[in-house]
Design a protein around this motif. Structure first.
Motif, PDB file in Angstrom:
ATOM      1  N   VAL A 192       0.852  -1.195   0.000  1.00 37.32           N
ATOM      2  CA  VAL A 192       0.000   0.000   0.000  1.00 37.32           C
ATOM      3  C   VAL A 192       0.883   1.238   0.000  1.00 37.32           C
ATOM      4  N   GLY A 193       0.667   2.108  -0.950  1.00 37.11           N
ATOM      5  CA  GLY A 193       1.382   3.379  -0.998  1.00 37.11           C
ATOM      6  C   GLY A 193       0.635   4.431  -0.208  1.00 37.11           C
ATOM      7  N   ASN A 194       1.329   5.086   0.706  1.00 41.84           N
ATOM      8  CA  ASN A 194       0.757   6.194   1.469  1.00 41.84           C
ATOM      9  C   ASN A 194       1.363   7.487   0.937  1.00 41.84           C
ATOM     10  N   TRP A 195       0.595   8.235   0.173  1.00 43.21           N
ATOM     11  CA  TRP A 195       1.108   9.464  -0.453  1.00 43.21           C
ATOM     12  C   TRP A 195       1.294  10.593   0.553  1.00 43.21           C
ATOM     13  N   LYS A 196       0.718  10.442   1.750  1.00 46.22           N
ATOM     14  CA  LYS A 196       0.757  11.512   2.755  1.00 46.22           C
ATOM     15  C   LYS A 196       0.238  12.817   2.128  1.00 46.22           C
ATOM     16  N   MET A 197       0.776  13.976   2.505  1.00 43.45           N
ATOM     17  CA  MET A 197       0.246  15.228   1.944  1.00 43.45           C
ATOM     18  C   MET A 197       1.093  15.654   0.746  1.00 43.45           C
ATOM     19  N   HIS A 198       1.049  14.820  -0.286  1.00 44.37           N
ATOM     20  CA  HIS A 198       1.749  15.088  -1.526  1.00 44.37           C
ATOM     21  C   HIS A 198       0.771  14.887  -2.679  1.00 44.37           C
ATOM     22  N   TRP A 238      10.767   5.638  14.532  1.00 52.21           N
ATOM     23  CA  TRP A 238      12.142   6.064  14.271  1.00 52.21           C
ATOM     24  C   TRP A 238      12.608   5.725  12.856  1.00 52.21           C
ATOM     25  N   ALA A 239      11.820   4.936  12.124  1.00 53.18           N
ATOM     26  CA  ALA A 239      12.212   4.548  10.770  1.00 53.18           C
ATOM     27  C   ALA A 239      11.353   5.197   9.692  1.00 53.18           C
ATOM     28  N   ILE A 240      10.437   6.073  10.074  1.00 49.66           N
ATOM     29  CA  ILE A 240       9.533   6.678   9.101  1.00 49.66           C
ATOM     30  C   ILE A 240      10.144   7.966   8.557  1.00 49.66           C
ATOM     31  N   GLY A 241      10.460   7.954   7.278  1.00 54.14           N
ATOM     32  CA  GLY A 241      11.000   9.132   6.627  1.00 54.14           C
ATOM     33  C   GLY A 241      12.391   9.518   7.071  1.00 54.14           C
ATOM     34  N   THR A 242      13.093   8.621   7.760  1.00 57.07           N
ATOM     35  CA  THR A 242      14.418   8.940   8.289  1.00 57.07           C
ATOM     36  C   THR A 242      15.535   8.318   7.462  1.00 57.07           C
ATOM     37  N   GLY A 243      15.173   7.393   6.585  1.00 59.98           N
ATOM     38  CA  GLY A 243      16.189   6.650   5.862  1.00 59.98           C
ATOM     39  C   GLY A 243      16.660   5.436   6.625  1.00 59.98           C
ATOM     40  N   SER A 258      10.712   3.384   5.806  1.00 62.71           N
ATOM     41  CA  SER A 258      11.841   3.486   4.875  1.00 62.71           C
ATOM     42  C   SER A 258      12.054   2.195   4.084  1.00 62.71           C
ATOM     43  N   VAL A 259      10.945   1.600   3.628  1.00 64.68           N
ATOM     44  CA  VAL A 259      11.046   0.457   2.713  1.00 64.68           C
ATOM     45  C   VAL A 259      11.434   0.979   1.336  1.00 64.68           C
ATOM     46  N   LYS A 260      12.422   0.355   0.737  1.00 65.30           N
ATOM     47  CA  LYS A 260      12.940   0.766  -0.567  1.00 65.30           C
ATOM     48  C   LYS A 260      13.121  -0.467  -1.450  1.00 65.30           C
ATOM     49  N   PRO A 261      13.350  -0.258  -2.752  1.00 63.54           N
ATOM     50  CA  PRO A 261      13.538  -1.412  -3.632  1.00 63.54           C
ATOM     51  C   PRO A 261      14.670  -2.331  -3.189  1.00 63.54           C
ATOM     52  N   ASP A 262      15.706  -1.779  -2.559  1.00 64.00           N
ATOM     53  CA  ASP A 262      16.857  -2.612  -2.225  1.00 64.00           C
ATOM     54  C   ASP A 262      16.731  -3.355  -0.896  1.00 64.00           C
ATOM     55  N   ASN A 263      15.699  -3.064  -0.108  1.00 67.35           N
ATOM     56  CA  ASN A 263      15.531  -3.839   1.131  1.00 67.35           C
ATOM     57  C   ASN A 263      14.172  -4.538   1.210  1.00 67.35           C
ATOM     58  N   GLY A 270       5.834   4.818   2.219  1.00 64.87           N
ATOM     59  CA  GLY A 270       5.713   6.268   2.211  1.00 64.87           C
ATOM     60  C   GLY A 270       6.441   6.897   1.042  1.00 64.87           C
ATOM     61  N   GLY A 271       7.662   7.400   1.291  1.00 72.30           N
ATOM     62  CA  GLY A 271       8.392   8.152   0.277  1.00 72.30           C
ATOM     63  C   GLY A 271       8.557   7.433  -1.042  1.00 72.30           C
ATOM     64  N   ALA A 272       8.858   6.148  -0.998  1.00 67.94           N
ATOM     65  CA  ALA A 272       9.078   5.394  -2.236  1.00 67.94           C
ATOM     66  C   ALA A 272       7.805   5.233  -3.051  1.00 67.94           C
ATOM     67  N   ALA A 273       6.643   5.452  -2.435  1.00 64.63           N
ATOM     68  CA  ALA A 273       5.382   5.328  -3.164  1.00 64.63           C
ATOM     69  C   ALA A 273       5.131   6.514  -4.085  1.00 64.63           C
ATOM     70  N   LEU A 274       5.949   7.564  -3.955  1.00 69.44           N
ATOM     71  CA  LEU A 274       5.785   8.759  -4.789  1.00 69.44           C
ATOM     72  C   LEU A 274       6.623   8.684  -6.060  1.00 69.44           C
ATOM     73  N   LYS A 275       7.378   7.608  -6.222  1.00 71.48           N
ATOM     74  CA  LYS A 275       8.196   7.400  -7.418  1.00 71.48           C
ATOM     75  C   LYS A 275       7.728   6.102  -8.060  1.00 71.48           C
ATOM     76  N   ALA A 276       7.197   6.203  -9.275  1.00 68.21           N
ATOM     77  CA  ALA A 276       6.584   5.039  -9.901  1.00 68.21           C
ATOM     78  C   ALA A 276       7.541   3.866 -10.004  1.00 68.21           C
ATOM     79  N   ALA A 277       8.772   4.116 -10.406  1.00 76.96           N
ATOM     80  CA  ALA A 277       9.736   3.024 -10.584  1.00 76.96           C
ATOM     81  C   ALA A 277      10.050   2.345  -9.260  1.00 76.96           C
ATOM     82  N   ASP A 278      10.231   3.123  -8.207  1.00 75.89           N
ATOM     83  CA  ASP A 278      10.536   2.559  -6.896  1.00 75.89           C
ATOM     84  C   ASP A 278       9.344   1.769  -6.348  1.00 75.89           C
ATOM     85  N   PHE A 279       8.151   2.346  -6.460  1.00 80.47           N
ATOM     86  CA  PHE A 279       6.973   1.676  -5.939  1.00 80.47           C
ATOM     87  C   PHE A 279       6.715   0.375  -6.698  1.00 80.47           C
TER      88      PHE A 279
END
Length: 248
Positions: A9-15, A169-174, A210-215, A231-240
């Protein structure tokens, strides 16, 4: 091996904007098919256009919050019944940002989950500890307390929700929890749910933070992690799309 189908599930937040949303959804749609269930939870003003764009496909949509009230003089609130009219499959409740910035209590989150289910919208109930709580050894107590309120409020309907573990501690922190750290908490939550419903083995527990394609693949390979709230990765089509493929 579990028979639970993964959910991302992608959470776009306020974007978002008309242009950005169209490009994002076009990119995600073009990357199909996925071997997992996929959804996006978007800001309220974009629900209509998202529903139109996704109506003919297999990607679902949802919202990021709902009111605990049916209707009435609650200026600025959006009801679960309204979300259902827009075809929402999911609604996020109890995200750490709502708990922190809007002082949402465990009981309020539970009440939102209950009213969402009453209107046929699946709540994605978020739980998670802060860095201070983890360092103090309070992770188990915090997430169990947060989930307990929802279990007691939903009663026999508890198996109808989705649970998302998101360490604050892992949300939007990298930073992200290691697969082992995440699995430890997911197993704890699964055990708590098993004490409440015989259907706990069917429930999907997501990881977010901070889920990303590489983890993603390592996280999703854990026995009690059934996908992600992204979260953040859901705003980039390739990453999501890459994360969705990792879940498949």
């Amino acid at each position: 091996m579990t028979s639970r189908r993964k959910l991302v599930v992608g959470n776009w937040k306020m974007h978002g904007s008309h242009k950005a949303n169209a490009e994002l959804l076009e990119g995600v749609l073009a990357a199909r098919p996925f071997g997992a269930d996929v959804a996006v939870c978007v800001p309220f003003p974009f629900l209509s256009e998202t529903a139109v764009t996704l109506a003919a496909g297999d990607i679902r949509w949802g919202a990021q919050d709902c009111s605990a009230h049916e209707q009435g003089a609650y200026t600025g609130e959006v009801s679960a019944a309204m979300l259902r009219e827009f075809g929402c499959r999911y609604v996020i409740v109890g995200h750490s940002e709502r708990r922190a910035y809007h002082a949402e209590s465990d009981q309020l989150v539970a009440d939102k989950a209950k009213i969402a289910l009453a209107h046929g919208v699946t709540p994605i109930v978020c739980v998670g500890e802060t860095l201070a709580q983890r360092e103090a050894g309070e992770t188990a107590a915090v997430v169990k307390r947060q989930l307990s309120a929802v279990i007691h409020t939903l009663g026999h309907c508890v198996a109808e929700m989705v649970v998302a573990y998101e360490p604050v501690w892992a949300i939007g922190t990298g930073k992200t929890a290691s697969p082992e750290q995440a699995q430890e908490v997911h197993a704890l939550l699964r055990a708590q749910l098993q004490a409440a419903t015989p259907r706990a083995g069917e429930m999907r527990l997501l990881y977010g933070g901070s889920v990303k394609p590489d983890n993603a693949a390592q996280l999703f390979a854990q026995p009690d992690i059934d996908g992600g709230l992204i979260g953040g990765a859901a705003l980039k089509a390739a990453d999501f799309a890459a994360i969705c493929r990792a879940a498949g």
